[in-house]
Motif scaffolding. Structure first.
Motif, PDB file in Angstrom:
ATOM      1  N   UNK A  84       0.813  -1.220   0.000  1.00  0.00           N
ATOM      2  CA  UNK A  84       0.000   0.000   0.000  1.00  0.00           C
ATOM      3  C   UNK A  84       0.848   1.273   0.000  1.00  0.00           C
ATOM      4  N   UNK A  85       1.990   1.243   0.696  1.00  0.00           N
ATOM      5  CA  UNK A  85       2.845   2.432   0.798  1.00  0.00           C
ATOM      6  C   UNK A  85       3.502   2.810  -0.528  1.00  0.00           C
ATOM      7  N   UNK A  86       3.488   1.902  -1.515  1.00  0.00           N
ATOM      8  CA  UNK A  86       4.077   2.203  -2.820  1.00  0.00           C
ATOM      9  C   UNK A  86       3.129   3.003  -3.707  1.00  0.00           C
ATOM     10  N   UNK A  87       1.870   3.087  -3.321  1.00  0.00           N
ATOM     11  CA  UNK A  87       0.859   3.759  -4.126  1.00  0.00           C
ATOM     12  C   UNK A  87       0.801   5.247  -3.794  1.00  0.00           C
ATOM     13  N   UNK A 136     -15.346   4.998  -4.713  1.00  0.00           N
ATOM     14  CA  UNK A 136     -14.641   5.890  -5.647  1.00  0.00           C
ATOM     15  C   UNK A 136     -13.661   6.795  -4.893  1.00  0.00           C
ATOM     16  N   UNK A 137     -12.443   6.901  -5.406  1.00  0.00           N
ATOM     17  CA  UNK A 137     -11.393   7.693  -4.760  1.00  0.00           C
ATOM     18  C   UNK A 137     -10.998   8.833  -5.694  1.00  0.00           C
ATOM     19  N   UNK A 138     -11.101  10.052  -5.203  1.00  0.00           N
ATOM     20  CA  UNK A 138     -10.779  11.223  -6.018  1.00  0.00           C
ATOM     21  C   UNK A 138      -9.337  11.653  -5.791  1.00  0.00           C
ATOM     22  N   UNK A 158      -0.492   8.723  -2.317  1.00  0.00           N
ATOM     23  CA  UNK A 158      -1.021   8.925  -0.966  1.00  0.00           C
ATOM     24  C   UNK A 158      -2.528   8.704  -0.879  1.00  0.00           C
ATOM     25  N   UNK A 159      -3.273   9.176  -1.887  1.00  0.00           N
ATOM     26  CA  UNK A 159      -4.734   9.096  -1.830  1.00  0.00           C
ATOM     27  C   UNK A 159      -5.247   7.655  -1.874  1.00  0.00           C
ATOM     28  N   UNK A 160      -4.420   6.733  -2.397  1.00  0.00           N
ATOM     29  CA  UNK A 160      -4.864   5.348  -2.582  1.00  0.00           C
ATOM     30  C   UNK A 160      -4.393   4.412  -1.468  1.00  0.00           C
ATOM     31  N   UNK A 161      -3.401   4.841  -0.699  1.00  0.00           N
ATOM     32  CA  UNK A 161      -2.753   3.940   0.257  1.00  0.00           C
ATOM     33  C   UNK A 161      -3.722   3.371   1.290  1.00  0.00           C
ATOM     34  N   UNK A 162      -4.487   4.230   1.941  1.00  0.00           N
ATOM     35  CA  UNK A 162      -5.360   3.772   3.017  1.00  0.00           C
ATOM     36  C   UNK A 162      -6.462   2.864   2.495  1.00  0.00           C
ATOM     37  N   UNK A 163      -6.977   3.199   1.308  1.00  0.00           N
ATOM     38  CA  UNK A 163      -8.045   2.379   0.723  1.00  0.00           C
ATOM     39  C   UNK A 163      -7.562   0.954   0.483  1.00  0.00           C
ATOM     40  N   UNK A 164      -6.370   0.808  -0.106  1.00  0.00           N
ATOM     41  CA  UNK A 164      -5.832  -0.526  -0.395  1.00  0.00           C
ATOM     42  C   UNK A 164      -5.495  -1.258   0.899  1.00  0.00           C
ATOM     43  N   UNK A 165      -4.947  -0.540   1.875  1.00  0.00           N
ATOM     44  CA  UNK A 165      -4.595  -1.166   3.155  1.00  0.00           C
ATOM     45  C   UNK A 165      -5.823  -1.763   3.838  1.00  0.00           C
ATOM     46  N   UNK A 166      -6.979  -1.129   3.670  1.00  0.00           N
ATOM     47  CA  UNK A 166      -8.201  -1.582   4.343  1.00  0.00           C
ATOM     48  C   UNK A 166      -8.961  -2.656   3.570  1.00  0.00           C
TER      49      UNK A 166
END
Length: 424
Positions: free
Chosen positions: A239-242, A261-263, A244-252
């Motif tokens: 997740x940390x390679x993505x 949807x992620x903006x 910033x806006x996508x990291x938490x979504x993938x981690x969860x």
């Protein structure tokens, strides 16, 4: 009363009227199919092209085929087709060619990813009355674009050895972390005016996925990321390679789940996780050799407790696997043996727990099995195969990430400089 002659004339006129009506309907259908729905520079997109693409999208993505679905998809599909026209035109200016073999290879890739046998995709198209050229045109545009980006922009991307060293060091320090297999659908927002439309589109796609649509096929048909040709597959990532806006979504996300949807500053994402694995390799995939001492157990609880205590007392006498047989001889009824190299995953669950954290020469706590109590000493250990990428893999990952940004900017420039007339 009608005479025979009158009836004959009436029948003739009726048949003629029916024939003319059928011809009129046929001509209307032909005229509709030839209708131009968009002009992209000097290239046209016909109603027939659009309808074929919509039909392919519905069938391949497992959507419900209803008039409402077709109407809802029309503008979204046309937008993708316009981008493909721009990509083809840009490639043709650079004399980029695509061989039929390359298209066939991509079709084989799609079949393999969807669990289909070779040749079954074209049979599916025939059964669904979809023009095979609809798919081939889409694939051709993807191949041209990838070649164009590779030829014109790869030389602008430089990944140094120090960057690779730094990235590899970071990954090695995080070998205990969990990688996730991530798929993406990305829709770009070129201007602030695009925001509301893109948000509506991404929400519609999310609803289609919730209704059972195929994520990889939706990504292949609609995503504007470079991964579209791969069904949105970003591969295994931390997740940390993505961004910033996508990291938490993938981690969860857990395997099988799709994000909201992620903006971001450049567009909207939907992400799906299909698997998880430990970056440094799974402990259960390691191979170990154990020296073991066992004592028979009976059903009397007092006797069981005594036997477990006796085995526990042997642990201080064992500092290596070679010391295990001698320690066993000090306890009446005990036997010792070695397992040879075995995978941790092949051991019983309660044995896996007590040997998982052993160091070489260290002895486990006693384990009560159905007919015996045992202790285990770790003799050798072969670590599980690491999932750490090679230097070559890291170089390619960094290169592709930068090419992705350049490709998005290039496509935005093509859109802004093109003559596009939408007539839908």
């Amino acid at each position: 009363m009608m005479t025979k002659k009158t009836r004959a004339i009436s029948s003739f006129l009726l048949l003629a009227t029916m024939a003319l009506s059928s011809l009129a309907i046929l001509n209307t259908a032909r005229a509709q199919s030839l209708k131009i729905v968009a002009v992209v520079n000097d290239e046209i997109i016909s109603y027939y092209d659009l309808e074929s693409r919509i039909r392919m999208t519905i069938q391949s993505s497992q959507m419900q085929d209803t008039p409402a679905t077709r109407q809802r998809l029309a503008r979204e599909v046309l937008k993708v087709m316009i981008d493909e026209s721009l990509k083809r035109q840009a490639g043709e200016e650079k004399n980029i060619q695509v061989r039929e073999k390359e298209i066939d290879e991509q079709i084989s890739y799609i079949e393999k990813n969807n669990g289909m046998t070779p040749g079954s995709l074209m049979k599916f198209f025939q059964a669904s009355r979809i023009d095979p050229e609809t798919l081939k045109s889409q694939i051709r545009a993807q191949i041209i674009w990838n070649k164009l980006i590779g030829r014109t922009m790869r030389r602008r991307v430089n990944v140094g050895e120090e960057e690779i060293d730094e990235q590899l060091a970071v990954l090695e320090s995080k070998s205990e972390l969990i990688q996730k297999r991530v798929f993406e659908i990305y829709l770009s927002m070129d201007t602030p005016d695009d925001e509301s439309q893109v948000k509506e589109e991404i929400e519609r796609i999310r609803n289609q996925l919730a209704a059972g649509a195929n994520f990889t096929e939706i990504a292949r048909n609609f995503s504007q990321a470079q991964t579209a040709a791969l069904g949105g597959d970003k591969g295994w990532v931390l997740p940390s390679e993505l961004p910033d806006e996508l990291q938490q979504a993938v981690a969860n996300l857990k395997a099988g789940e799709v994000s909201r949807p992620i903006e971001t500053l450049t567009g909207m994402y939907l992400l799906k996780v299909t698997g998880e694995r430990r970056l440094g390799g799974e402990e259960k995939d390691a191979s170990i050799e154990l020296a073991q001492i066992s004592l028979p157990l009976n059903q009397d609880q007092g006797a069981r407790d005594t036997i477990l205590a006796q085995l526990n007392g042997l642990r201080d006498k064992i500092d290596s696997c070679d010391a295990s047989p001698a320690a066993a001889k000090t306890l009446e009824g005990a036997s010792s043996s070695r397992t040879g190299m075995v995978k941790v995953s092949n051991l019983a669950g309660n044995i896996q727990k007590v040997v998982a954290d052993l160091e070489i020469g260290q002895t486990s706590e006693p384990v009560a099995l159905s007919k015996a109590a045992m202790i285990f000493t770790l003799c050798r250990k072969q670590e599980a195969k690491s999932n750490l990428p090679s230097r070559r893999d890291i170089r390619e990952q960094l290169t592709q990430a930068r090419l992705e940004l350049l490709a998005r900017q290039y496509l935005r420039d093509l859109r802004h400089s093109a003559f596009i007339d939408v007539r839908l």
